[in-house]
Motif scaffolding. Structure first.
Motif, PDB file in Angstrom:
ATOM      1  N   ARG A  82      11.938  31.555 123.400  1.00 24.59           N
ATOM      2  CA  ARG A  82      12.274  31.188 122.021  1.00 24.59           C
ATOM      3  C   ARG A  82      12.729  32.400 121.223  1.00 24.59           C
ATOM      4  N   GLU A  83      12.063  33.522 121.421  1.00 22.75           N
ATOM      5  CA  GLU A  83      12.427  34.734 120.695  1.00 22.75           C
ATOM      6  C   GLU A  83      13.797  35.239 121.129  1.00 22.75           C
ATOM      7  N   ARG A  84      14.069  35.188 122.429  1.00 27.72           N
ATOM      8  CA  ARG A  84      15.393  35.612 122.905  1.00 27.72           C
ATOM      9  C   ARG A  84      16.484  34.678 122.393  1.00 27.72           C
ATOM     10  N   SER A  85      16.208  33.383 122.346  1.00 25.70           N
ATOM     11  CA  SER A  85      17.192  32.426 121.823  1.00 25.70           C
ATOM     12  C   SER A  85      17.475  32.704 120.351  1.00 25.70           C
ATOM     13  N   ALA A  86      16.432  32.996 119.577  1.00 30.08           N
ATOM     14  CA  ALA A  86      16.615  33.306 118.160  1.00 30.08           C
ATOM     15  C   ALA A  86      17.443  34.578 117.989  1.00 30.08           C
ATOM     16  N   LEU A  87      17.227  35.534 118.877  1.00 30.93           N
ATOM     17  CA  LEU A  87      17.984  36.779 118.843  1.00 30.93           C
ATOM     18  C   LEU A  87      19.468  36.497 119.076  1.00 30.93           C
ATOM     19  N   ARG A  88      19.764  35.654 120.071  1.00 32.04           N
ATOM     20  CA  ARG A  88      21.163  35.336 120.383  1.00 32.04           C
ATOM     21  C   ARG A  88      21.819  34.530 119.271  1.00 32.04           C
ATOM     22  N   ARG A  89      21.055  33.744 118.535  1.00 33.42           N
ATOM     23  CA  ARG A  89      21.627  32.957 117.439  1.00 33.42           C
ATOM     24  C   ARG A  89      21.887  33.806 116.203  1.00 33.42           C
ATOM     25  N   GLY A  90      20.998  34.745 115.932  1.00 31.79           N
ATOM     26  CA  GLY A  90      21.068  35.455 114.668  1.00 31.79           C
ATOM     27  C   GLY A  90      21.599  36.867 114.727  1.00 31.79           C
ATOM     28  N   GLU A  91      21.079  37.672 115.649  1.00 29.98           N
ATOM     29  CA  GLU A  91      21.436  39.090 115.661  1.00 29.98           C
ATOM     30  C   GLU A  91      22.528  39.436 116.665  1.00 29.98           C
ATOM     31  N   PHE A  92      22.815  38.515 117.575  1.00 32.03           N
ATOM     32  CA  PHE A  92      23.903  38.697 118.525  1.00 32.03           C
ATOM     33  C   PHE A  92      24.991  37.668 118.246  1.00 32.03           C
ATOM     34  N   GLY A  93      26.246  38.072 118.423  1.00 34.39           N
ATOM     35  CA  GLY A  93      27.374  37.151 118.353  1.00 34.39           C
ATOM     36  C   GLY A  93      28.148  37.220 119.659  1.00 34.39           C
ATOM     37  N   PHE A  94      28.874  36.149 119.981  1.00 31.71           N
ATOM     38  CA  PHE A  94      29.552  36.077 121.280  1.00 31.71           C
ATOM     39  C   PHE A  94      30.981  35.568 121.127  1.00 31.71           C
ATOM     40  N   VAL A  95      31.896  36.223 121.853  1.00 31.86           N
ATOM     41  CA  VAL A  95      33.276  35.745 121.988  1.00 31.86           C
ATOM     42  C   VAL A  95      33.599  35.762 123.474  1.00 31.86           C
ATOM     43  N   PHE A  96      33.981  34.613 124.020  1.00 28.37           N
ATOM     44  CA  PHE A  96      34.296  34.515 125.437  1.00 28.37           C
ATOM     45  C   PHE A  96      35.796  34.344 125.643  1.00 28.37           C
ATOM     46  N   GLN A  97      36.227  34.446 126.889  1.00 25.58           N
ATOM     47  CA  GLN A  97      37.659  34.429 127.201  1.00 25.58           C
ATOM     48  C   GLN A  97      38.352  33.164 126.709  1.00 25.58           C
ATOM     49  N   PHE A  98      37.706  32.017 126.872  1.00 22.38           N
ATOM     50  CA  PHE A  98      38.330  30.757 126.488  1.00 22.38           C
ATOM     51  C   PHE A  98      37.706  30.168 125.229  1.00 22.38           C
TER      52      PHE A  98
END
Length: 233
Positions: A82-98
């Motif tokens: 849960r903590e890692r998921s919250a980190l990916r939602r809030g403090e990390f952003g993602f841009v993928f190839q497609f």
């Protein structure tokens, strides 16, 4: 160097001696790198070198078999799901190839999605998302779905989605790989320029020198191995 100087800034994100295999195939074999706050680092290497796996381990998407990933002084391995998921939602952003936009949602709803998943009310999230679409130069596409816009426009929406929560780190995995050179340049200018404005660090996986040229520093991955150069103040 004089001992009276200020100490070197500690990395915001650091991976040390990362090893990861998929079945009998090693993807990482002792890779390591670090990223300081606000820094843009290009991770380069040929296809199959392990650069995307390195990004996924640093982002907490994939757990390494051994080694450690520390973000803002916290070991990702010590966090619960849960903590890692919250980190990916809030403090990390993602841009993928497609882009990986949700096809059933409009561009506005896609950009607002990370905030909505974090508990922000729809009206507030969509107002913030509208501002980011305008910043990306695609405000007129707010009501369009991903299948109704061009690849370059969709990727700009993906950049807006990655930045809408004002993350500390943006992970971009071949963000221009599916675009022509003109659209690729536009996306990179928007991604790196806006990240610098907001103070976000960027971990940029690419095999293209013209894309890596937007970074402050390059780390090369070969056969799952890389050595992080010493950080200097």
């Amino acid at each position: 160097m004089s001992g009276t100087g200020a100490p070197a800034e500690q990395p915001l994100l650091r991976g040390v001696d990362l090893r990861k295999s998929f079945g009998s195939t090693p993807a990482l074999d002792g890779a390591g790198m670090s990223v300081r706050a606000g820094e843009v680092v290009a991770v380069m290497g040929p296809s199959g070198s392990g650069k995307s796996t390195l990004l996924h381990c640093l982002a907490g998407i994939v757990a390494p078999d051994s080694g450690s990933v520390v973000y803002a002084g916290r070991d990702l391995a010590a966090m619960g799901d849960r903590e890692r998921s919250a980190l990916r939602r809030g403090e990390f952003g993602f841009v993928f190839q497609f882009g990986q936009l949700v096809p059933e949602l409009t561009c506005l709803e896609n950009v607002a999605l990370p905030m909505r998943l974090g508990g922000t009310k729809r009206r507030v999230a969509e107002a913030e998302a509208a501002g980011w679409l305008e910043r990306m130069g695609i405000a007129e596409l707010a009501g369009k779905r991903p299948g109704e816009v061009s690849g370059g426009q969709g990727q700009r929406a993906a950049v807006a989605r990655a930045l809408v929560t004002r993350p500390k780190v943006v992970f971009a995995d071949e963000p221009t790989g599916a675009l022509d050179s003109l659209n690729g340049e536009q996306v990179m200018r928007l991604l790196v320029g806006t990240a610098r404005e907001t103070g976000a660090a960027v971990v940029l996986v690419t095999h293209e020198a013209r894309v890596a040229a937007y970074s402050d520093r390059e780390v090369v991955v070969r056969d799952g191995r890389t050595r992080e150069p010493e950080l200097v103040s």
